[in-house]
Each structure stands twice: as structure tokens, then as C-alpha cells.
Write a protein that holds these residues in place. Structure first.
Motif, PDB file in Angstrom:
ATOM      1  N   GLU A 141     -36.536 -66.924 -11.211  1.00  0.00           N
ATOM      2  CA  GLU A 141     -35.086 -66.739 -11.285  1.00  0.00           C
ATOM      3  C   GLU A 141     -34.390 -67.687 -10.301  1.00  0.00           C
ATOM      4  N   TRP A 142     -34.973 -67.832  -9.109  1.00  0.00           N
ATOM      5  CA  TRP A 142     -34.394 -68.733  -8.115  1.00  0.00           C
ATOM      6  C   TRP A 142     -34.425 -70.185  -8.597  1.00  0.00           C
ATOM      7  N   GLU A 143     -35.525 -70.604  -9.161  1.00  0.00           N
ATOM      8  CA  GLU A 143     -35.631 -71.982  -9.649  1.00  0.00           C
ATOM      9  C   GLU A 143     -34.624 -72.245 -10.762  1.00  0.00           C
ATOM     10  N   ALA A 144     -34.402 -71.248 -11.612  1.00  0.00           N
ATOM     11  CA  ALA A 144     -33.407 -71.403 -12.678  1.00  0.00           C
ATOM     12  C   ALA A 144     -32.010 -71.555 -12.084  1.00  0.00           C
ATOM     13  N   TYR A 145     -31.711 -70.764 -11.066  1.00  0.00           N
ATOM     14  CA  TYR A 145     -30.416 -70.876 -10.382  1.00  0.00           C
ATOM     15  C   TYR A 145     -30.278 -72.229  -9.706  1.00  0.00           C
TER      16      TYR A 145
END
Length: 558
Positions: free
Chosen positions: A525-529
Motif C-alpha cells: 500500500e505504501w509503495e502504491a502511495y
């Protein structure tokens, strides 16, 4: 990020079609027949002031003791209207219609009003009719000018020396005092310390008064989202410069909303949520619901700025139960990080109070003279200290102080409203720090007042932590002549403003997803953000802030 600007163009046409009408010019003159001491038949001029800084009770200033005094001295009073609902929508309606009140504080929409031509330039009015404003803002007048050389708004707060507050006024990590007492007065220093206290208490106290205990709640409503997104900056040891960190040596700005500090903060929130300690309503509750939840007694901890949560904390203080109140701590990521929660001496050129277009020249002069009257030092003392012998005393050494009875009286909301403290203390021309005679501008910062202000319940906690004031556990602020950086004017429609808006939208959409994600999926989720963040024009924003900070610092050195 503490953003003061947002797009205002979307939906304006629809708003007008639906019949939402902007502010219109109010009645400006009336005859005084109240027997208040004014000359018989003297014209009293009434102006409309729309204040978007926060909610409040709409009032005419002459209904207060201070306001009536000012009316008798100047022939002017002011109808104050406070914001209800969305600030951007309300100000957007004014811009679209071209209808403004005579006096306006547009808060985070100030730049949009300036860009739309809604404020008049104040330079000549100040030069010709406002010697007290010139004196008060003298060191800051150049900072108040926009790129075109004009001053459009008068901010509230011209610093004159540093007076350390005895109680936190800005950011802090608050914990309910009952929790501290039950756990034998722990003193958390790191983020892990802080949440360990919350976890220990909730484990032993899953319910409070028959309702589920809330470990940690957060304010994310509307433009106040910065109360959640600012934490990485503070935890890393920086003051509230808004959406960027300022290098102390190069004065260059760097955004932090996708750096390792922000990841560390959100991952901690993800962990806190997985343990059932994070309030699931944090991203859906409105401002009033948030304040109500804090006063309910169910919340163990929260991060916020004292000025923003003051209504709730004041309510708790008035209940005279010290254990239902909260104590703030200067939490950082690691113990060797120096906290910077106490603001250094600084100056914000925006937002502020401006005179709008369409106001006649005669009325412009009356308004600026009224504001100049407020800027007199003796009037400033009326606004902050009140009346000698009634709300404060003067010692033989010319030191101002308040008796215990006066401290109690001036802390009551009803008295403050009737006297006018509530309406004049902020939002108008205002000095800050120290008066020319060395007395603190704000009574709570006067050592003589602070020493006797604490109640027995508060002294219990001061004694337990071995301190004399609640800010003693906070580090002294480092000197930052540019502070705060978020005051930088950003042009409507620029890449920098586009970044602010897109970042705000991105954080509001994806921060909840990261906090509520299964812990095993947080990294993805962090990488997508982060991928979406990297596509934003953040370098344009950094350039604007860097240029502003360096320019502001150079002016401060002159």
C-alpha cells in the motif's frame, strides 16, 4: 500538511444556480440613541466582518464591553459573522458573485481572494491613516507585501520578543491525566513509549462508563487534515513549517509526505489499528464530533494543536475534574532527537484581515482608523489584560498580575464573551510576545500569573513530574528567522498550488487505506502511495518555499 490554500473554482457556478448568496454590503450608518455616552445624534458606522478562522457566535462588537468602548472612541462598530460549513465553498461564492463584506478574513482562501481582486491594497491607507499599525508591524511590513509590492491583509500577531508559555499552545501528544495517575505518572519520550502507555491502559480498562475505550483518535476533517499529516515532521524534531522541512544551514525546503519518516508514522498507525487502539471513526468524524469525543472521557490519547482542540480542553478544565483533563508530551521518534513543539519567534503575513473591493473610500478610511485604534499599545493591553482593578492589577514595580479571583473570572467563557476578550484577542491587529514595558502580552505567559494559575489538581501532576510549568518538559525552540514557512504565498493555478491540492486529495484517499490495511499488506500500500506521490509536481512547491524562506530570512536580518 498544514495548507492554507485550496482550489475554489469547482462547483461555483452550480452553487450560484442553487441560490447560495454571498455576503453583501451591510448598513454602514445609524444614529445613536442608546444613551451610551455618545454625542446626541452622532453617526455610528457599522461594518460587516466575515471571519473564516473558525466557528463562533455572531455578534455586533458594541454588545461587548470592549466593543462599546471602541465605538464611543471611534464611532465605529462591527458585525462579526463566523464561518459555518465549508470555508472554500463560502469564499468561492463571494469570489464568483463579487459580493464581499467590507472586512474579510478568508483564512486558507486568502490567496484566492487576492488573485480574484477581492482585497484592496492597504499601503496608502496604512501610510496616511495608521501610524499605530506602522509602529506595531514596522519590522514586518516588507514581509507583508506580495510580489506586486502591495499589502492586502493585516495578520494577527506581530512578534516583539519571546515569552515562553507555561502551558503548551501548539502541538503536543495528549494523554488523559487519569491514565497517567493510574500508571504511576509515566513520562513518554518516544512514539513507542506513548503507545505503550495507551496499550497498557486500554488492556486493563476496555470500557469507560459503559462505552468502549478509545485508545487514540485523530482529527482529519476538511482543511484540518494537517493535524494528522503533520506528525512525521514533529516526530523527526521539526517545528510546524507546514508541508516541508527546512534545512537550518542552506534554508532549502524538502517535502516529507513520502519520506521514511512518514512511512514510519503510518506504519505505526497501522500497527496501532491492528491492536484495536485506533479510533475507526478518525477519517469520517467531523470537527464537532471529534471535540465531543474528547470531552466524553473515553479517549486516552490524541495529537493536536492546543489552539485547535482548545474548546474541548477548556470545557474539561471548567468541569474542575483534573483527571478528565489531558497533559501534553513532546514525543519524538528517538530519544536523541530534540523536540521543537514550542514555536520560535515568527511572523505570518497571511492569513489576515483585509478591506474588500467595492468599499467606498470614506469607509476604507474609517475602517483603517478603527483598526489603527485597536493597534495602540494601551488598547492592546485592554484587549489582552482588560481593565486595571477589574481584571488585573499593577504591582509597585509596574509588573502586571492577576489575583486568583481575577484568574478564575477571566477564564470563564461567559465573562470573556461579555467583556469582549473572546472576540478581540485574535483576528485583529495584534502584537505578540512582550509589551514595551516588559510585561507579557498574554497574561498566562506572565510569570506572576502563571505561578498562581494552577489549581490543586494540576499541581499534583506538576509535582509528580518535578516541574513548575507544563512546558518545562518541552525543549526551547531554536531560532528560525523565516518561521513559519507555510506562510509562503502560492499563486492560484500554479504548479505549487496544484501540488498542494493533489497531495491533499492523495493523502485523504490513501492514508486511511494504509492505516486500515492488513499489516502484511502495508508495504505494498505504501509503495502504491509513493508511486502516485512521485508523479506530483513537488519540486515546484519546494522551489516556492525555498525562495520564500530565504527571502524572509534575509529581511529578518536587515
Amino acid at each position: 500538511m498544514e495548507s492554507k490554500r485550496k482550489f475554489l473554482v469547482l462547483g461555483i457556478a452550480l452553487i450560484l444556480i442553487l441560490g447560495i448568496v454571498g455576503c453583501s454590503k451591510g448598513s454602514k450608518t445609524s444614529k445613536d440613541s442608546s444613551g451610551s455616552g455618545n454625542d446626541p445624534g452622532k453617526e455610528i458606522y457599522t461594518y460587516h466582518f466575515f471571519d473564516a478562522s473558525g466557528p463562533g457566535t455572531d455578534i455586533n462588537t458594541a454588545e461587548t464591553k470592549l466593543g462599546k468602548m471602541f465605538e464611543e472612541e471611534t464611532g465605529v462598530n462591527v458585525d462579526i459573522e463566523h464561518i459555518v460549513g465549508d470555508v472554500n465553498q463560502k469564499i468561492g461564492t463571494m469570489i464568483a458573485s463579487g459580493e464581499y463584506p467590507e472586512i474579510l478574513n478568508a483564512e486558507q482562501s486568502t490567496d484566492a481572494v487576492i488573485d480574484a481582486g477581492g482585497f484592496i491594497a492597504l499601503n496608502d491607507l496604512i501610510d496616511e491613516h495608521a501610524p499605530n499599525i506602522k509602529k506595531m508591524y514596522g519590522p514586518y511590513l516588507e514581509m507583508m507585501k506580495r510580489e506586486d509590492g502591495n499589502i492586502y491583509v493585516i495578520p494577527s500577531g506581530a512578534s516583539n520578543g519571546y515569552a515562553k508559555p507555561p502551558n503548551p499552545e501548539q502541538g503536543g501528544w495528549w494523554i488523559k491525566r487519569e491514565v497517567l495517575k493510574e500508571l504511576d505518572y509515566p513520562q513518554p519520550k518516544t512514539l513507542d513509549d506513548y503507545f505503550a502507555i495507551i496499550e497498557d491502559y486500554v488492556k486493563e480498562n476496555p470500557q469507560i462508563d459503559g462505552a468502549n475505550t478509545i485508545g487514540f483518535t485523530a482529527l482529519t476533517y476538511d482543511w484540518r487534515f494537517f493535524a494528522f499529516s503533520n506528525q512525521p515532521m514533529h516526530l523527526a524534531g521539526y517545528p510546524n513549517d507546514g508541508g516541508s522541512l527546512i534545512d537550518m544551514d542552506t534554508l532549502e525546503a524538502e517535502v516529507y509526505n513520502a519520506n521514511d519518516d512518514t512511512k514510519r508514522w503510518l506504519q505505526k498507525m497501522n500497527d496501532v489499528n491492528a491492536k484495536g487502539l485506533f479510533d475507526p471513526e478518525s477519517f469520517t468524524q467531523n470537527y464537532d464530533e471529534y471535540l465531543s469525543k474528547i470531552t466524553s472521557g473515553r479517549v486516552v490519547g490524541f495529537f493536536d494543536y492546543r489552539w485547535q482542540v482548545g474548546q474541548a480542553l477548556n470545557t474539561l478544565a471548567e468541569d474542575n475534574d483534573p483527571y478528565n483533563d489531558y497533559m501534553a508530551f513532546p514525543i519524538v521518534f528517538e530519544e536523541d532527537i530534540k523536540d521543537q513543539y514550542l514555536d520560535p519567534i515568527g511572523f505570518m503575513a497571511s492569513p489576515g484581515m483585509g478591506i474588500t473591493t467595492g468599499t467606498s473610500e470614506e469607509d476604507q478610511i474609517r475602517i483603517i482608523k478603527y483598526l489603527d485604534h485597536i493597534a495602540k499599545e494601551e488598547v492592546q493591553k485592554l484587549i489582552t489584560w482588560g481593565i486595571e482593578g477589574e481584571t488585573y492589577e499593577i504591582g509597585d514595580d509596574n509588573r502586571y498580575y492577576r489575583t486568583e479571583e481575577q484568574i478564575e473570572q477571566t477564564s470563564k467563557t461567559e465573562f470573556r464573551d461579555e467583556f469582549g476578550f473572546s472576540y478581540f484577542e485574535w483576528g485583529w491587529p495584534r502584537t505578540n510576545g512582550l509589551y514595551s514595558d516588559g510585561n507579557a502580552v498574554e497574561p498566562p505567559k506572565q510569570p506572576e500569573v502563571a505561578a498562581i494559575s494552577y489549581k490543586d489538581g494540576e499541581k499534583e501532576f506538576l509535582d509528580a513530574y518535578g516541574i513548575e510549568t507544563f512546558t518545562e518538559i518541552f525543549s526551547e525552540p531554536d531560532e528560525r528567522p523565516w518561521f513559519p514557512a507555510y506562510d509562503a504565498p502560492i499563486k492560484t493555478g500554479s504548479e505549487a498550488q496544484l501540488y498542494e491540492q493533489q497531495l491533499d486529495d492523495l493523502m485523504k484517499r490513501m492514508f486511511p487505506e494504509m492505516v486500515f490495511a492488513d499489516p502484511g499488506k502495508f508495504d505494498s500500500e505504501w509503495e502504491a502511495y509513493k508511486e502516485k506521490f512521485e508523479a506530483l509536481p513537488y519540486e515546484a512547491y519546494e522551489e516556492v518555499i525555498t525562495n520564500y524562506v530565504q527571502h524572509k530570512a534575509s529581511l529578518a536580518e536587515e
